[in-house]
Each structure stands twice: as structure tokens, then as C-alpha cells.
Motif scaffolding. Structure first.
Motif, PDB file in Angstrom:
ATOM      1  N   ILE A 256       0.851  -1.190   0.000  1.00  0.00           N
ATOM      2  CA  ILE A 256       0.000   0.000   0.000  1.00  0.00           C
ATOM      3  C   ILE A 256       0.889   1.242   0.000  1.00  0.00           C
ATOM      4  CG2 ILE A 256      -1.769   1.290   1.247  1.00  0.00           C
ATOM      5  CD1 ILE A 256      -2.690  -1.328   2.477  1.00  0.00           C
ATOM      6  N   ILE A 257       0.693   2.111  -0.984  1.00  0.00           N
ATOM      7  CA  ILE A 257       1.407   3.382  -1.058  1.00  0.00           C
ATOM      8  C   ILE A 257       0.557   4.427  -0.329  1.00  0.00           C
ATOM      9  CG2 ILE A 257       2.468   5.096  -2.564  1.00  0.00           C
ATOM     10  CD1 ILE A 257       3.669   2.260  -2.717  1.00  0.00           C
ATOM     11  N   ILE A 258       1.157   5.126   0.624  1.00  0.00           N
ATOM     12  CA  ILE A 258       0.417   6.078   1.448  1.00  0.00           C
ATOM     13  C   ILE A 258       0.879   7.499   1.142  1.00  0.00           C
ATOM     14  CG2 ILE A 258      -0.079   4.444   3.306  1.00  0.00           C
ATOM     15  CD1 ILE A 258       2.335   5.466   4.794  1.00  0.00           C
ATOM     16  N   THR A 259       0.154   8.489   1.727  1.00  0.00           N
ATOM     17  CA  THR A 259       0.434   9.889   1.391  1.00  0.00           C
ATOM     18  C   THR A 259       0.685  10.756   2.621  1.00  0.00           C
ATOM     19  OG1 THR A 259      -1.947  10.330   1.377  1.00  0.00           O
ATOM     20  CG2 THR A 259      -0.915   9.777  -0.736  1.00  0.00           C
ATOM     21  N   SER A 260       0.626  10.188   3.831  1.00  0.00           N
ATOM     22  CA  SER A 260       0.795  11.005   5.032  1.00  0.00           C
ATOM     23  C   SER A 260       1.813  10.376   5.965  1.00  0.00           C
ATOM     24  CB  SER A 260      -0.542  11.166   5.755  1.00  0.00           C
ATOM     25  OG  SER A 260      -0.341  11.766   7.030  1.00  0.00           O
TER      26      SER A 260
END
Length: 618
Positions: A256-260
Motif C-alpha cells: 500500500i502506497i500512502i500519502t501522510s
């Protein structure tokens, strides 16, 4: 009268106004204020860190005290005009008596709320927009007399992170509410197509959480999940974004690529992450500039330094990601410390202890080596001293040896002359000549034995310890001294043990020690009557594991106060003595692990005892 009363009232009002201004001046400048409007709940980690960053920027300025108010609009969980109307009424009432100097708006939803409602609540307050993407649609929300600090993870950055984790990426799955909002990711379809034309995209942004969990459980191998914030399961249950991500990760079979930054460590592998504390600090710094007198219109909107590639080391290991493939400047967190890093001080202490021990061992080994060398030298000196002692003893025995050699030599001469006369006869008696030759040979062997004993006694060999028969060793000493004893008219007697006594030692040195004791005994009885001129040597076993040699004489004995002094070097009671005989004996016995002592016999005379450890049984 009325005129006078009016003038008095006017004077009183002016006086009160003057006093009021003086009180205000005495209190100093008015307290400055910042209102932080956040689109979501203050209690969530992301927005909590943003608020902390704004507060840190305000405290860092420090020129005057600034109060910071915070309001959570929470419009994502409570949509609808009724809630918004109640929210406006609440804020108008709450801040009616609290002037706001600067508004810091966090998020796109907050910007939209201000665009629609700010004039009703804070008509003159300047605005700093933070945590908004730099998109035309977003800039259209900005009010006059405002500025912004942009914060955005671009779709291209998401794909860069995904390809670092899945090098052969050909399929992505979009999860989260933000993908539906054009004010967050803009036109991501066009951006993906420009970056990877053949990329297959599955958009689950409108699906309920239950369907998302089911779908991500069986994704193909070359897939990655691109996540954004989720606030509900789509079926009436609301979550914090971190909790929603954790539920998706429970079922996901691909990274899973996250942004925070606040999602890291919650099963996301990482990516280009928003740094909420930096977002808040940057917005807070701009707000403080406005409080210090700068006009918002003079501060151009800027893209903040609030996005950085960060990855979870544990997830990289889980998905077998080579760190070489990560974007330049990437930070890897949660890395397991190396043994050296984890146990640095333990290792330093242990290494120090080992080093100290090694140094101590080295010093001890050196001391042991020096001691060994000293012991070898001492044994050599002792051997040399014993050899000198033997030579001195041989010198004292020279008269006796000459006497003993004269007898066989005289007999040989007489027999040789007799044989010569017999052979001069016309008919010599050959049988008598044969007997004479036998006598000559016997006397020659007797003389050779005397010379051999002397040579053996004077010979200086290398120190060598062997297993010895103690009875035989003592017997040889007494036989060697028999000539000297005969000269001095002293009787030498041996009483060997019936048991076989074997010790380990240097034969020459042990014989020298015993010889010195016997000679000392002979000298003690030389001037005594004939019945007391006697030295006895005994061997026996003591305590089962010791061999005992006792040399007893019938002399005058030893004075009690001198029993412990007689073994000291150069101590003697004789006019011509050197005082080294008993000292040499003491040194030799102790070097062999034994003990030597003297005592007075009950019947008179002195007894010298030598105890030696028995040789190990085979």
C-alpha cells in the motif's frame, strides 16, 4: 443651572475617557490572535501535528504573546446545510467578543467554507491557506487579501513510489475518498496516462469499505494500492483515516502506497508523504509575518517544503524491496538497529573489560615468563654453587682419596715386581704369574672405581629431573663418603626403607644436598669419643605420599635459638666454615617441592630431615 450640570457631566465623561486610555496604555498592546480552521477532527494525529506546527511557529516569533484558537469544521462527517448553518451561528456567537487577527485555513473543505461564509463571521480578517494543492480549481476558492502555502502529493509521485516498490508495476488500485475530489488530486487520469500509458487502473474510491477489503485481498502480482484518506465505510460507520487504512491493510495482498507521515507504521509501505508538522509550521510562519505588519497580498503563494519520500523498513523487507530502487533522498524509518547500534555501550564495556583482561593476562604472562627465566637462572646459579661446593668437598677429601688410591697402586707395584722376578727364572711358574695378574687387575679396578666416583661427583651436568630410587641415591652418597669417613674414623650407617621409595628430581642435586647433611654430621662427631663417632642415614615413607630422609648424628646437638638460622646463607658455627653447605641443601630441597628442617634427638645429637613428594604412580 442646567448648563452647569451639563458641563460637569461632560468633564466627568472626558476624565473617564482619559483614564481609560491611560489604563489601556498601561496594559500594553492588545493581545494578538490566530484562528485555525481545520476541515477535520483536531484529535486526529495529522491535524494535531499541523496545529502543533502552527503553535511552534508562533512561539518561535516570541516578540509578543499570541493566542491561538482552533476550530474543527468536521464537514466530511457532518455534511448538509443544516449543520453548516448551525456551525456559522455557533462561530458568530463564540467569537463575537474575540477579534481574530489572522485565520489559518487548513484543507480544501475549510477553504470552501470560508469562501461561502467568511463575510458573515470574520469579514476583515486576512487568511492564510494551508494544506491545499496548487491547482486552478483551488486558487479559485481564495478570497481577496489572502495568501497560501501549498501542500500536495502529485499523482506522478504516487506512481514513482509504487514503481520503486513494484518495479514491474502494471496495475494500481485507488482507495480513499480523496480520489473523487478534483480539488485534491486534480485530473489524475490524465497524469497517470502521461506517466504510464499502459497502466491499468481500478478505481475503488466510491466503493464501500467491505467491497474494498474483499477486492484488495486477491490482486495480481504486479499491482500496488494507492491510498488516500477514508472517513467512513460508506455504510454509516465513521473511522479515522488511520483506522480505515489499517482495516484495508488487514486484507491487502499487495503493498500500500500512502500519502501522510502519520500513516507510516500502520501497514503502509511508504511513498511521498505529507509532513503535517512542517505544513503547520510553514502556514504559522506566514501568519506571524502578517501579524508583524506585512500585507497578505504582498506575500506570494508558495509551494512548501512539506513532502518527502519516506518508507517503512519493515514493509520494505516484507515485500522484498531493494533500497537502491527508492527515489533519491528517501528516508527509511523503523530500521532495525544493527547489533553494534543496539548494544553500543554494552559492546564498548565488554570490549573494554576484555581489553583490560587481555592486558592483565599479557602482564601476568610476561611476569610468568620473567619468573620462569629467573627460576632457570636461579637453578643454574644453584647448580654452579653446588658444583663449587662439591669441588670444595673433594678438596677436603683429597688426602683420603690419595690414601685409598695408594693402597691399590702399591699392591699393583708389588705384584708387578714379583711377576717380573718370577719370569726371570729359567722355568717360571706360570700359574703363580696368572694369579699375580688377577691381583693386579683387581687392584686396578679398585683404583678406577675410586677415580670414577670422584669424576662423577665433580662432573657438572645439565639439570634434569628423573624418577629416582631414593634408597639407592642415599646409599651411593654414603659409599662415596666412606673413604673420608674412614680417614676421620667415623662410622657411616644406612638404614634403607623396606619399601620401594621413588621420587622425581635431579640426581646430582639431591645427592649434593644429602652429602652436605652427612658431611655436616661427620664434622659434628669428629672430636667426640669413638663410641659417638657415628652418622646414620634412614629412608622411610611419611603420611603415605611423602618420602623422608633422616641424617642423624651423636654430636652435641643444635642450640634451640639457632634451629631456624642454620639454613641461612653464610651462617656457620665453625671456625673454618663458609656457611653455604646447609643453605645449598635447603635451596635444592625447596626447588624440588620438599621441606628440610632440623631437630635435636632425645638421646642426644641432631637429626636433619628432608621430605620430598613421591613420584606419581604409573
Amino acid at each position: 443651572m442646567r448648563m452647569i450640570t451639563g458641563l460637569v457631566r461632560i468633564l466627568i465623561v472626558c476624565l473617564l475617557a482619559s483614564l481609560s486610555r491611560e489604563c489601556i496604555a498601561a496594559d500594553g498592546p492588545r493581545q494578538r490572535s490566530i484562528l485555525v480552521l481545520e476541515e477535520a477532527d483536531f484529535r486526529s494525529p495529522f491535524y494535531l501535528e499541523i496545529f502543533a506546527g502552527i503553535r511552534a511557529a508562533a512561539n518561535q516569533n516570541g516578540r509578543s504573546r499570541t493566542v491561538i484558537y482552533g476550530e474543527s469544521l468536521d464537514l466530511a462527517r457532518f455534511p448538509g446545510p443544516d449543520y453548516e448553518e448551525s456551525l456559522v451561528g455557533h462561530l458568530k456567537t463564540k467569537y463575537a467578543q474575540r477579534p481574530i487577527d489572522v485565520i489559518v485555513s487548513i484543507g480544501v473543505t475549510s477553504a470552501k467554507f470560508l469562501q461561502a461564509r467568511k463575510q458573515e463571521i470574520w469579514p476583515t480578517a486576512p487568511v492564510v491557506y494551508g494544506f491545499v494543492p496548487d491547482l486552478p480549481e483551488t486558487r479559485a476558492l481564495f478570497l481577496p487579501n489572502t495568501t497560501a502555502v501549498f501542500a500536495r502529493v502529485r499523482p506522478a509521485q504516487l506512481l514513482t513510489a509504487a514503481r520503486a516498490v513494484v518495479p514491474d508495476l502494471n496495475h494500481v488500485v485507488l482507495v480513499g475518498d480523496a480520489w473523487k475530489n478534483p480539488l485534491t488530486y486534480g485530473h489524475w487520469k490524465q497524469d497517470f496516462a502521461a506517466e504510464m500509458p499502459d497502466l491499468e487502473v481500478t478505481d475503488l474510491s466510491g466503493a464501500v469499505l467491505r467491497e474494498v477489503r474483499s477486492h484488495v485481498a486477491s490482486l495480481p502480482a504486479r499491482s500496488a494500492i494507492l491510498s488516500s484518506a477514508m472517513y467512513s465505510d460508506g455504510e454509516g460507520t465513521y473511522y479515522s483515516p488511520a483506522s480505515a487504512l489499517a482495516r484495508v491493510a488487514e486484507n491487502a495482498n499487495r503493498p500500500i502506497i500512502i500519502t501522510s507521515d502519520t500513516f507510516l507504521g500502520r501497514s503502509g509501505v511508504g511513498g511521498f508523504l505529507l509532513l503535517p508538522e512542517i505544513i503547520g509550521r510553514e502556514a504559522g510562519e506566514v501568519a506571524m509575518r502578517i501579524l508583524d505588519g506585512e500585507a497578505p497580498s504582498s506575500i506570494a503563494p508558495v509551494s512548501g517544503n512539506n513532502v518527502k519520500p519516506i518508507f517503512d523498513w519493515r514493509q520494505l523487507k516484507r515485500w522484498n524491496v531493494d533500497e537502491v530502487n527508492l527515489p533519491p533522498g528517501s528516508e527509511v524509518r523503523f530500521r532495525e538497529p544493527s547489533f553494534w547500534a543496539q548494544y553500543y555501550w554494552h559492546s564498548v564495556i565488554i570490549a573494554s573489560v576484555v581489553l583490560v583482561q587481555a592486558l592483565m593476562i599479557t602482564v601476568l604472562l610476561r611476569e610468568r615468563r620473567l619468573r620462569f627465566v629467573a627460576e632457570v637462572e636461579a637453578r643454574q646459579r644453584m647448580s654452579e654453587l653446588a658444583h663449587m661446593n662439591r669441588r670444595a668437598t673433594a678438596g677436603e677429601m683429597s688426602v683420603s682419596l690419595a690414601h685409598e688410591l695408594n693402597q691399590p697402586l702399591a699392591a699393583i707395584l708389588i705384584n708387578a715386581e714379583t711377576a717380573q722376578r718370577i719370569l726371570q727364572n729359567p722355568a717360571p711358574d706360570l700359574g703363580e704369574v696368572r694369579d699375580i695378574l688377577d691381583h693386579i687387575r683387581r687392584d686396578d679396578q679398585r683404583a678406577a672405581e675410586v677415580i670414577g666416583r670422584l669424576r662423577s661427583f665433580l662432573k657438572r651436568d645439565q639439570t634434569e629431573r628423573r624418577e629416582l630410587d631414593l634408597n639407592a641415591t642415599v646409599g651411593e652418597v654414603f659409599r662415596f663418603l666412606s673413604v673420608q669417613a674412614l680417614t676421620h674414623d667415623v662410622e657411616l650407617v644406612t638404614e634403607p626403607s623396606s619399601a620401594d621409595i621413588r621420587v622425581k628430581g635431579d640426581k646430582v642435586q639431591l645427592q649434593q644436598a644429602i652429602l652436605n647433611l652427612v658431611v655436616n654430621g661427620m664434622e659434628a662427631v669428629t672430636e667426640l669419643p669413638d663410641e659417638r663417632r657415628r652418622v646414620v642415614g634412614r629412608t622411610s615413607l611419611a603420611d603415605g605420599n611423602l618420602a623422608l630422609v633422616s641424617i642423624a648424628d651423636a654430636g652435641h646437638g643444635i642450640l634451640a635459638e639457632r634451629v631456624t638460622e642454620i639454613f641461612k646463607p653464610f651462617f656457620t658455627t665453625k671456625a673454618q666454615g663458609m656457611g653455604i653447605g646447609l643453605s645449598i641443601a635447603h635451596t635444592i630441597v625447596e626447588a624440588h617441592g620438599g621441606r628440610i628442617w632440623a631437630e635435636n634427638a632425645p638421646s642426644g645429637g641432631a637429626v636433619f630431615h628432608v621430605s620430598l613428594p613421591l613420584a606419581a604412580s604409573r
